[in-house]
Write a protein that holds these residues in place. Structure first.
Motif, PDB file in Angstrom:
ATOM      1  N   GLN A  47       0.835  -1.210   0.000  1.00 16.36           N
ATOM      2  CA  GLN A  47       0.000   0.000   0.000  1.00 16.36           C
ATOM      3  C   GLN A  47       0.871   1.263   0.000  1.00 16.36           C
ATOM      4  N   LEU A  48       1.914   1.279   0.807  1.00 14.83           N
ATOM      5  CA  LEU A  48       2.813   2.435   0.869  1.00 14.83           C
ATOM      6  C   LEU A  48       3.579   2.603  -0.443  1.00 14.83           C
ATOM      7  N   LEU A  53       5.200   6.375  -1.347  1.00 17.61           N
ATOM      8  CA  LEU A  53       5.987   6.760  -0.177  1.00 17.61           C
ATOM      9  C   LEU A  53       7.258   5.948  -0.038  1.00 17.61           C
ATOM     10  N   ILE A  54       7.246   4.720  -0.566  1.00 19.22           N
ATOM     11  CA  ILE A  54       8.438   3.886  -0.511  1.00 19.22           C
ATOM     12  C   ILE A  54       8.677   3.253  -1.882  1.00 19.22           C
ATOM     13  N   HIS A  55       9.898   2.771  -2.064  1.00 19.95           N
ATOM     14  CA  HIS A  55      10.281   2.021  -3.261  1.00 19.95           C
ATOM     15  C   HIS A  55      10.636   0.611  -2.820  1.00 19.95           C
ATOM     16  N   GLU A  71      12.823  13.719   6.276  1.00 24.58           N
ATOM     17  CA  GLU A  71      12.358  15.053   6.683  1.00 24.58           C
ATOM     18  C   GLU A  71      11.250  15.584   5.773  1.00 24.58           C
ATOM     19  N   GLU A  72      10.963  14.868   4.697  1.00 22.35           N
ATOM     20  CA  GLU A  72       9.903  15.277   3.776  1.00 22.35           C
ATOM     21  C   GLU A  72       8.659  14.394   3.867  1.00 22.35           C
ATOM     22  N   ILE A  73       8.670  13.434   4.779  1.00 21.21           N
ATOM     23  CA  ILE A  73       7.514  12.550   4.953  1.00 21.21           C
ATOM     24  C   ILE A  73       6.971  12.762   6.361  1.00 21.21           C
ATOM     25  N   THR A  74       5.700  13.107   6.442  1.00 22.31           N
ATOM     26  CA  THR A  74       5.079  13.360   7.744  1.00 22.31           C
ATOM     27  C   THR A  74       4.230  12.169   8.183  1.00 22.31           C
TER      28      THR A  74
END
Length: 127
Positions: A47-48, A53-55, A71-74
């Protein structure tokens, strides 16, 4: 705010990736480090990945890594992927002296959303 087990696991998995050295991290290592059931984790990682959001990389040297710097993912980014956009049920108007409660619930919801959007995974792994 209620946090589902799925959301909790997703946040923990992304935290693990944020703390990892550069390069792919095997799902087995994430599952073991965060005590997440492997089959559950595989679905969350998929899902991510689909959300960008991830590879991932398959194979013996494969694994998962963040698509952007931590630092760019909340926290809000992950919660949104796992839970979707929250649908808040508006409660019927409160009668009489309880009427201000509707404003309290709205302020609480806005505070939660703001807090999750302010905290990055870089901050989580620094603590």
């Amino acid at each position: 705010m209620r946090v589902s087990a799925r959301t909790d696991y997703a946040l923990r998995a992304v935290s693990e990736l944020a703390a990892a050295p550069p390069g792919p991290v095997p799902a087995e290592r994430i599952a073991a480090a965060q005590n997440i059931p492997r089959r559950f984790l595989d679905n969350i990682l998929l899902q991510l990945r689909r959300a960008g959001l991830i590879h991932s990389l398959r194979g013996p040297e494969g694994g998962y890594w963040l698509a952007r710097p931590p630092e760019e993912i909340t926290l809000a980014d992950v919660v949104l992927v796992v839970e979707g956009k929250p649908e808040y049920q508006e409660r019927g108007g409160y009668p009489g002296v309880a009427k201000p409660l509707a404003e309290v619930w709205t302020a609480l919801r806005e505070h939660e959303e703001r807090l999750l959007a302010e905290i990055t995974f870089a901050q989580i792994v620094e603590r």
